[in-house]
Scaffold this motif. Structure first.
Motif, PDB file in Angstrom:
ATOM      1  N   TYR A   1       0.923  -1.189  -0.060  1.00 46.32           N
ATOM      2  CA  TYR A   1      -0.133  -0.119   0.172  1.00 46.32           C
ATOM      3  C   TYR A   1       0.755   1.118   0.039  1.00 46.32           C
ATOM      4  O   TYR A   1       0.467   2.364  -0.402  1.00 46.32           O
ATOM      5  N   LEU A   2       1.963   1.222   0.502  1.00 41.32           N
ATOM      6  CA  LEU A   2       2.681   2.387   0.765  1.00 41.32           C
ATOM      7  C   LEU A   2       3.439   2.793  -0.635  1.00 41.32           C
ATOM      8  O   LEU A   2       4.017   4.072  -0.820  1.00 41.32           O
ATOM      9  N   TRP A   3       3.479   2.078  -1.700  1.00 42.16           N
ATOM     10  CA  TRP A   3       3.972   2.388  -2.785  1.00 42.16           C
ATOM     11  C   TRP A   3       2.894   3.388  -3.821  1.00 42.16           C
ATOM     12  O   TRP A   3       1.747   3.050  -3.645  1.00 42.16           O
ATOM     13  N   HIS A   4       3.387   4.559  -4.187  1.00 41.15           N
ATOM     14  CA  HIS A   4       2.558   5.438  -4.433  1.00 41.15           C
ATOM     15  C   HIS A   4       3.286   6.406  -5.615  1.00 41.15           C
ATOM     16  O   HIS A   4       4.486   6.513  -5.551  1.00 41.15           O
ATOM     17  N   SER A   5       2.530   7.096  -6.353  1.00 43.98           N
ATOM     18  CA  SER A   5       2.910   8.490  -6.895  1.00 43.98           C
ATOM     19  C   SER A   5       2.313   9.401  -6.500  1.00 43.98           C
ATOM     20  O   SER A   5       0.906   9.587  -5.867  1.00 43.98           O
ATOM     21  N   ASP A   6       2.941  10.572  -6.416  1.00 49.89           N
ATOM     22  CA  ASP A   6       2.276  11.636  -5.390  1.00 49.89           C
ATOM     23  C   ASP A   6       1.165  12.204  -5.943  1.00 49.89           C
ATOM     24  O   ASP A   6       0.980  12.537  -7.267  1.00 49.89           O
ATOM     25  N   VAL A   7       0.119  12.423  -5.158  1.00 53.69           N
ATOM     26  CA  VAL A   7      -0.945  13.230  -5.205  1.00 53.69           C
ATOM     27  C   VAL A   7      -1.869  12.918  -6.762  1.00 53.69           C
ATOM     28  O   VAL A   7      -2.220  13.848  -7.702  1.00 53.69           O
ATOM     29  N   THR A   8      -2.059  11.788  -7.166  1.00 60.08           N
ATOM     30  CA  THR A   8      -2.434  11.101  -8.648  1.00 60.08           C
ATOM     31  C   THR A   8      -3.746  11.376  -8.653  1.00 60.08           C
ATOM     32  O   THR A   8      -4.501  11.482  -9.636  1.00 60.08           O
ATOM     33  N   PHE A   9      -4.570  11.930  -7.536  1.00 58.66           N
ATOM     34  CA  PHE A   9      -5.844  12.058  -7.300  1.00 58.66           C
ATOM     35  C   PHE A   9      -6.357  13.649  -8.095  1.00 58.66           C
ATOM     36  O   PHE A   9      -7.240  13.973  -8.212  1.00 58.66           O
ATOM     37  N   GLU A  10      -5.197  14.431  -8.350  1.00 55.39           N
ATOM     38  CA  GLU A  10      -5.159  15.831  -8.699  1.00 55.39           C
ATOM     39  C   GLU A  10      -5.627  15.582 -10.383  1.00 55.39           C
ATOM     40  O   GLU A  10      -5.417  14.675 -10.974  1.00 55.39           O
ATOM     41  N   LEU A  11      -6.282  16.667 -10.852  1.00 52.39           N
ATOM     42  CA  LEU A  11      -6.469  16.872 -12.203  1.00 52.39           C
ATOM     43  C   LEU A  11      -5.408  16.685 -13.022  1.00 52.39           C
ATOM     44  O   LEU A  11      -5.271  16.341 -14.056  1.00 52.39           O
ATOM     45  N   GLN A  12      -4.289  17.367 -12.699  1.00 54.31           N
ATOM     46  CA  GLN A  12      -3.083  17.576 -13.303  1.00 54.31           C
ATOM     47  C   GLN A  12      -1.898  17.051 -12.234  1.00 54.31           C
ATOM     48  O   GLN A  12      -1.025  17.840 -11.616  1.00 54.31           O
ATOM     49  N   PRO A  13      -1.691  15.843 -12.105  1.00 49.92           N
ATOM     50  CA  PRO A  13      -0.695  15.420 -11.109  1.00 49.92           C
ATOM     51  C   PRO A  13       0.481  15.771 -11.589  1.00 49.92           C
ATOM     52  O   PRO A  13       0.856  16.270 -12.475  1.00 49.92           O
ATOM     53  N   PRO A  14       1.564  15.663 -10.632  1.00 48.67           N
ATOM     54  CA  PRO A  14       2.689  16.305 -10.771  1.00 48.67           C
ATOM     55  C   PRO A  14       3.778  15.652 -11.903  1.00 48.67           C
ATOM     56  O   PRO A  14       3.512  14.360 -12.055  1.00 48.67           O
ATOM     57  N   SER A  15       4.581  16.354 -12.471  1.00 45.53           N
ATOM     58  CA  SER A  15       5.538  15.693 -13.422  1.00 45.53           C
ATOM     59  C   SER A  15       6.703  15.552 -12.529  1.00 45.53           C
ATOM     60  O   SER A  15       7.090  14.841 -12.065  1.00 45.53           O
TER      61      SER A  15
ATOM     62  N   PHE B   1      -0.115   3.793 -15.190  1.00 47.41           N
ATOM     63  CA  PHE B   1      -0.436   5.026 -14.489  1.00 47.41           C
ATOM     64  C   PHE B   1      -1.394   4.445 -13.249  1.00 47.41           C
ATOM     65  O   PHE B   1      -2.537   4.791 -13.517  1.00 47.41           O
ATOM     66  N   PHE B   2      -0.705   3.965 -12.312  1.00 50.71           N
ATOM     67  CA  PHE B   2      -1.636   3.179 -11.298  1.00 50.71           C
ATOM     68  C   PHE B   2      -0.692   3.228 -10.050  1.00 50.71           C
ATOM     69  O   PHE B   2       0.674   2.984 -10.256  1.00 50.71           O
ATOM     70  N   ASN B   3      -1.437   3.301  -8.759  1.00 52.62           N
ATOM     71  CA  ASN B   3      -0.542   3.233  -7.558  1.00 52.62           C
ATOM     72  C   ASN B   3      -1.272   2.631  -6.655  1.00 52.62           C
ATOM     73  O   ASN B   3      -2.414   2.937  -6.332  1.00 52.62           O
ATOM     74  N   PRO B   4      -0.828   1.860  -5.555  1.00 55.56           N
ATOM     75  CA  PRO B   4      -1.678   1.195  -4.672  1.00 55.56           C
ATOM     76  C   PRO B   4      -2.062   2.296  -3.499  1.00 55.56           C
ATOM     77  O   PRO B   4      -3.217   2.059  -2.826  1.00 55.56           O
ATOM     78  N   GLY B   5      -1.251   3.100  -3.442  1.00 61.67           N
ATOM     79  CA  GLY B   5      -1.872   4.451  -2.221  1.00 61.67           C
ATOM     80  C   GLY B   5      -3.055   5.174  -2.725  1.00 61.67           C
ATOM     81  O   GLY B   5      -3.909   5.484  -1.684  1.00 61.67           O
TER      82      GLY B   5
ATOM     83  N   ASN C   1       7.086  11.894 -11.833  1.00 64.51           N
ATOM     84  CA  ASN C   1       5.978  11.471 -11.200  1.00 64.51           C
ATOM     85  C   ASN C   1       5.079  10.648 -11.935  1.00 64.51           C
ATOM     86  O   ASN C   1       4.199   9.820 -11.455  1.00 64.51           O
ATOM     87  N   ARG C   2       5.055  11.002 -13.124  1.00 71.74           N
ATOM     88  CA  ARG C   2       3.881  10.443 -14.208  1.00 71.74           C
ATOM     89  C   ARG C   2       4.426   8.910 -14.390  1.00 71.74           C
ATOM     90  O   ARG C   2       3.535   8.055 -14.959  1.00 71.74           O
ATOM     91  N   VAL C   3       5.605   8.613 -14.413  1.00 70.43           N
ATOM     92  CA  VAL C   3       6.057   7.253 -14.705  1.00 70.43           C
ATOM     93  C   VAL C   3       6.759   6.476 -13.600  1.00 70.43           C
ATOM     94  O   VAL C   3       7.632   5.609 -13.911  1.00 70.43           O
ATOM     95  N   CYS C   4       6.870   7.101 -12.568  1.00 66.30           N
ATOM     96  CA  CYS C   4       7.406   6.386 -11.233  1.00 66.30           C
ATOM     97  C   CYS C   4       6.206   6.300 -10.185  1.00 66.30           C
ATOM     98  O   CYS C   4       5.726   7.240  -9.936  1.00 66.30           O
ATOM     99  N   ASN C   5       6.510   5.018  -9.537  1.00 65.16           N
ATOM    100  CA  ASN C   5       5.934   4.783  -8.245  1.00 65.16           C
ATOM    101  C   ASN C   5       7.348   4.941  -7.207  1.00 65.16           C
ATOM    102  O   ASN C   5       8.399   4.577  -7.547  1.00 65.16           O
TER     103      ASN C   5
END
Length: 399
Positions: free
Chosen positions: A188-202, A287-291, A337-341
């Motif tokens: 669960y701790l694997w994540h990309s930052d704030v992917t819930f935003e309309l424009q998640p970080p690059s 473009f997926f993350n468990p978090g 952040n678009r291509v990494c967890n």
């Protein structure tokens, strides 16, 4: 390349790694080495130089984020990164899929052309590491991050105590912090930052201000989602290209309220494609993350759960698509952040681990059907053998 030993000079042992020479004190048989297995010295808390960057939770409220224009500076970068590498003394990859380290470059003094090359390199390699960057103070870090886009302001996590730095995210744990590992599964701790935003970080920049010494823990691990996509069969790739997922900040908001902390922007749930295309490389990535992913849209719940568990398994257990970074003071990691967890590693108590992060908002995630596979492109370019994706038949494990 394995480390090589150079003849010691005046009690100093020189160790050459990837062309760089590091000096460490050598010991004679008459000298005593003090060593405690699994134990490292803890830094004194008195007169901490980064006190103004300790965490705070300002009680302010912002409106919802709206779409902002975005142009990826990596599109302007030199194909061979000539501007960036002009000042470098060394560059090497951690493995073929992800992770590169550069020496000799001062991030606080980059020209615009060098910044463009850096963006291009990050988009290709996923994450790029820089050692010992004392000149990159918080103002220089924010200036560098904002070159790539509008800096994101996090709705719930901590900001520095110093006012006016609400676009800086603070990572802080010390000997008085609660050990929270038991509250989360490692996956669960694997994540990309704030992917819930309309424009998640690059492009995202994290600098370590203070951390455990070598051997004290606190490493960070990244995984390439280009490589996650390439690990899938062509059948699964096509299937997932037709699906979207829900990314939610609801749990973060609930946890903040339960702790009595403010929620500075109302929580959101946003639908994004499961497969997206990077605008710099043209490569497709998962473009997926468990978090933050809660559901797959348009399929039964049991099927959604199966997809989520399947992708969790690949992301968290496929070692050849991981890179692990052991931090030192003033080291910097810059990732796409678009291509990494990524995930932190724990077990470093009672050491303090203090870092500051800035993240530029990217484009709204999209899938270009004409996008390419990183693996297939590099196979064609370098004449590499095609990867076998047929799991049927007998095999003999080879370690």
């Amino acid at each position: 390349m394995a480390p090589s030993l150079i003849e010691p000079l005046n009690g100093v042992e020189e160790i050459s790694v990837n062309g760089d020479v590091f000096r460490e004190k050598s010991f004679t048989t008459s000298q005593r080495i003090n060593y405690e297995p699994g134990r490292t010295a803890v830094e004194d808390e008195a007169d901490y130089e980064h006190d103004e960057l300790r965490p705070s939770f300002p009680d302010i409220h912002w409106g919802p984020l709206t779409e902002v224009p975005y142009h990826d500076k990596g599109l302007n970068g030199h194909p061979q990164f000539r501007n960036l590498l002009d000042s470098a003394t060394n560059i090497f990859d951690y493995n073929p899929k992800i992770g590169t380290e550069i020496h000799g470059v001062n991030l606080a003094k980059l020209t615009d052309a060098q910044k463009d090359d850096l963006a291009r390199l990050i988009a290709i390699r996923g994450v790029v590491f820089f050692r010992d960057q004392p000149d990159l103070d918080i103002n220089a870090q924010r200036e560098l991050g904002s070159y790539f886009g509008v800096l994101h302001k996090h709705a719930t996590t901590s900001c520095p105590r110093k006012p006016g730095l609400e676009d800086v995210h603070v990572v802080y744990t010390d000997g008085n912090s609660t050990d929270q590992r038991a509250r989360f599964s490692p996956t669960y701790l694997w994540h990309s930052d704030v992917t819930f935003e309309l424009q998640p970080p690059s492009y995202t920049c994290l600098k370590l201000l203070s951390g455990p010494p070598r051997g004290g823990g606190g490493d960070t691990v990244w995984t390439s989602q280009y490589a996650v996509y390439d690990s899938l069969s062509s059948h699964m790739q096509r299937y997932l290209e037709g699906l979207t997922a829900l990314h939610s900040s609801e749990l973060q908001a609930q946890a903040s309220r339960a702790l009595g902390r403010p929620v500075r922007r109302d929580p959101v749930t946003t639908e994004h494609p499961i497969i997206r295309t990077n605008p710099v490389t043209g490569w497709k990535s998962v473009f997926f993350n468990p978090g933050f992913v809660t559901d797959i849209v348009g399929v039964p719940k049991v099927e959604s759960n199966a997809i989520i568990n399947y992708l969790n398994e690949i992301i968290s257990t496929t070692q050849e698509i991981h890179v692990r970074f052991q931090w030192n003071k003033n080291d910097v990691a810059f990732w796409d952040n678009r291509v990494c967890n990524h995930t932190a590693s724990y077990g470093f108590a009672p050491h303090r681990r203090h870092a500051v992060r800035v993240a530029a908002q990217g484009e709204r995630p999209y899938l270009d059907p004409a996008g390419k596979s990183q693996e297939e492109e590099l196979q064609a370019r370098y004449g590499l053998p095609k990867v076998n994706k047929d799991g049927a038949g007998l095999a003999n494990y080879n370690d």
